[in-house]
Design a protein around this motif. Structure first.
Motif, PDB file in Angstrom:
ATOM      1  N   ALA A 154       0.935   7.788  -6.208  1.00 50.46           N
ATOM      2  CA  ALA A 154      -0.145   8.761  -6.387  1.00 50.46           C
ATOM      3  C   ALA A 154       0.361  10.195  -6.241  1.00 50.46           C
ATOM      4  O   ALA A 154      -0.256  11.125  -6.766  1.00 50.46           O
ATOM      5  CB  ALA A 154      -1.266   8.492  -5.384  1.00 50.46           C
ATOM      6  N   THR A 155       1.471  10.381  -5.552  1.00 54.42           N
ATOM      7  CA  THR A 155       2.059  11.711  -5.380  1.00 54.42           C
ATOM      8  C   THR A 155       3.353  11.857  -6.178  1.00 54.42           C
ATOM      9  O   THR A 155       4.188  12.691  -5.868  1.00 54.42           O
ATOM     10  CB  THR A 155       2.322  12.003  -3.886  1.00 54.42           C
ATOM     11  N   ARG A 156       3.514  10.991  -7.203  1.00 59.17           N
ATOM     12  CA  ARG A 156       4.670  11.003  -8.106  1.00 59.17           C
ATOM     13  C   ARG A 156       5.984  10.750  -7.380  1.00 59.17           C
ATOM     14  O   ARG A 156       7.009  11.302  -7.736  1.00 59.17           O
ATOM     15  CB  ARG A 156       4.716  12.309  -8.897  1.00 59.17           C
ATOM     16  N   LEU A 157       5.954   9.915  -6.366  1.00 58.48           N
ATOM     17  CA  LEU A 157       7.172   9.520  -5.661  1.00 58.48           C
ATOM     18  C   LEU A 157       7.450   8.046  -5.932  1.00 58.48           C
ATOM     19  O   LEU A 157       6.532   7.231  -5.962  1.00 58.48           O
ATOM     20  CB  LEU A 157       7.028   9.759  -4.154  1.00 58.48           C
ATOM     21  N   VAL A 158       8.716   7.729  -6.134  1.00 53.52           N
ATOM     22  CA  VAL A 158       9.137   6.352  -6.386  1.00 53.52           C
ATOM     23  C   VAL A 158      10.107   5.945  -5.284  1.00 53.52           C
ATOM     24  O   VAL A 158      11.128   6.609  -5.080  1.00 53.52           O
ATOM     25  CB  VAL A 158       9.826   6.226  -7.762  1.00 53.52           C
ATOM     26  N   PRO A 159       9.804   4.847  -4.555  1.00 51.49           N
ATOM     27  CA  PRO A 159      10.733   4.412  -3.508  1.00 51.49           C
ATOM     28  C   PRO A 159      12.071   3.986  -4.098  1.00 51.49           C
ATOM     29  O   PRO A 159      12.111   3.246  -5.073  1.00 51.49           O
ATOM     30  CB  PRO A 159      10.027   3.241  -2.836  1.00 51.49           C
ATOM     31  N   ALA A 192       0.820  -1.209   0.000  1.00 52.71           N
ATOM     32  CA  ALA A 192       0.000   0.000   0.000  1.00 52.71           C
ATOM     33  C   ALA A 192       0.858   1.265   0.000  1.00 52.71           C
ATOM     34  O   ALA A 192       0.474   2.276  -0.586  1.00 52.71           O
ATOM     35  CB  ALA A 192      -0.940  -0.005   1.190  1.00 52.71           C
ATOM     36  N   TYR A 193       2.010   1.204   0.632  1.00 55.35           N
ATOM     37  CA  TYR A 193       2.884   2.375   0.692  1.00 55.35           C
ATOM     38  C   TYR A 193       3.311   2.803  -0.710  1.00 55.35           C
ATOM     39  O   TYR A 193       3.305   3.984  -1.033  1.00 55.35           O
ATOM     40  CB  TYR A 193       4.138   2.085   1.529  1.00 55.35           C
ATOM     41  N   SER A 194       3.667   1.849  -1.542  1.00 57.00           N
ATOM     42  CA  SER A 194       4.115   2.151  -2.902  1.00 57.00           C
ATOM     43  C   SER A 194       3.007   2.803  -3.714  1.00 57.00           C
ATOM     44  O   SER A 194       3.254   3.738  -4.482  1.00 57.00           O
ATOM     45  CB  SER A 194       4.591   0.879  -3.607  1.00 57.00           C
TER      46      SER A 194
END
Length: 53
Positions: free
Chosen positions: A9-14, A2-4
């Motif tokens: 959704a906010t244009r962040l990639v782990p 779910a974190y990914s």
């Protein structure tokens, strides 16, 4: 994970994820004995670094 999905959704990639669950210390135990580690495992403690894309 779910974190990914929420990061995407906010244009962040782990770029790095570290599971700190075993090292986490719950508040009650921290006050009583700061040298004991969290053993329950019922709540994951994750350290995540992310880049905006």
């Amino acid at each position: 994970m779910a974190y990914s999905k929420e990061l995407a959704a906010t244009r962040l990639v782990p770029v790095a994820v570290q599971d700190l669950t075993a090292e986490a210390i719950p508040c009650g135990e921290l006050r009583a004995r700061p040298s004991h580690a969290y053993r329950g495992g019922s709540f994951p403690y994750l350290l995540m670094a992310a880049d905006r894309v």
